[in-house]
Design a protein around this motif. Structure first.
Motif, PDB file in Angstrom:
ATOM      1  N   ASP A 113     -10.285 -10.848  -3.053  1.00  0.00           N
ATOM      2  CA  ASP A 113      -9.294  -9.881  -3.880  1.00  0.00           C
ATOM      3  C   ASP A 113      -7.759  -9.905  -3.458  1.00  0.00           C
ATOM      4  O   ASP A 113      -6.881  -9.775  -4.382  1.00  0.00           O
ATOM      5  N   LYS A 132       0.715  -1.262   0.010  1.00  0.00           N
ATOM      6  CA  LYS A 132       0.027  -0.001  -0.128  1.00  0.00           C
ATOM      7  C   LYS A 132       0.907   1.345   0.158  1.00  0.00           C
ATOM      8  O   LYS A 132       0.073   2.364   0.479  1.00  0.00           O
ATOM      9  N   ARG A 143     -15.821 -12.311  -1.890  1.00  0.00           N
ATOM     10  CA  ARG A 143     -15.932 -11.101  -1.718  1.00  0.00           C
ATOM     11  C   ARG A 143     -16.588 -10.467  -2.846  1.00  0.00           C
ATOM     12  O   ARG A 143     -16.278 -10.796  -3.978  1.00  0.00           O
TER      13      ARG A 143
HETATM   14 MG    MG Z   1      -7.832  -4.387   1.120  1.00  0.00          MG
END
Ligand code: MG
Ligand code: ATP
Length: 193
Positions: free
Chosen positions: A110, A47, A135
């Motif tokens: 994911d 991230k 998901r």
């Molecule tokens: Mg995530």
């Protein structure tokens, strides 16, 4: 020696929400695990590029979210040492230091879709069982163990946006998390992504 069956749900948890909790509870029940650990990534390497709340705050939110939830706990194993950590190394460390545990790695579809990009991904299956949960918007592929869980179209990204827009996050996050987000002023404007 009887091994304890532990589920590991890793994530950024910025913030933790009802989607994480339902996955943890369902995995514990369906896989007959003794405990599910919500493993807070100290410095999520996937991230890079967006503002992430301080690790201690994310851990505090996960501790609050799991309070009173039987068999679901917050884990700080990736805080020692602090910094980026790879799942494969976390599993190796558990095998070395906590050999009484039999781990199952739990992930949303994911996350599973990108697993080939993880560090030494081909070794993960030899270190843990792998379980993938549905998901919304993501198809589960491959032969890994698949869990059906109530489908909640909830994400931390969506929750951060709601806060930035001044909309409520009650019920999406447990009350303790709602209070911490408000008290710390998380996700308002500049911190939202
Ligand atoms: Mg995530
Ligand atoms: P972000 O939007 O910031 O990526 P997130 O909601 O995806 O946040 P993460 O901390 O990235 O939360 O996710 C941790 C793990 O929980 C991942 O394996 C992810 O797939 C899973 N997960 C998160 N939300 C859900 C959901 N609503 N249903 C199923 N799995 C989920």
């Amino acid at each position: 020696m009887t091994q304890r069956r532990i589920g590991l749900l890793g994530g950024t948890f910025d913030p933790p929400h009802i989607g994480h909790l339902i996955v943890a509870v369902e995995a514990r029940d369906q896989l007959e695990l003794d405990e599910v650990w919500l493993v807070v990534a100290h410095t999520p390497w996937q991230k890079a590029g967006r503002v992430i709340s301080a690790p201690e705050r994310r851990l505090a939110m996960v501790r609050s979210a799991t309070e009173g939830l039987e068999g679901v706990v917050a884990s700080a194993i990736e805080f020692e040492p602090p910094g980026p950590s790879y799942t494969v190394e976390t599993l190796e460390r558990l095998a070395r230091c906590r050999s009484e545990l039999a781990p199952t790695l739990i992930m949303g579809a994911d996350a599973a879709a990108g697993i080939e990009t993880w560090h030494r991904s081909e070794e993960l299956a030899s270190l843990a069982e792998l379980a993938v949960v549905d998901r919304p918007g993501w198809a589960v592929e491959g032969v890994r163990r698949r869990l059906s869980v109530p489908q909640l179209d909830v994400s931390s990204t969506g929750i951060r946006r709601r806060v930035a827009d001044g909309r409520p996050i009650d019920v999406l996050c447990p009350p303790g998390v709602v209070s911490l987000v408000a008290g710390w002023g998380l996700y308002d404007g500049a911190n939202a992504s």
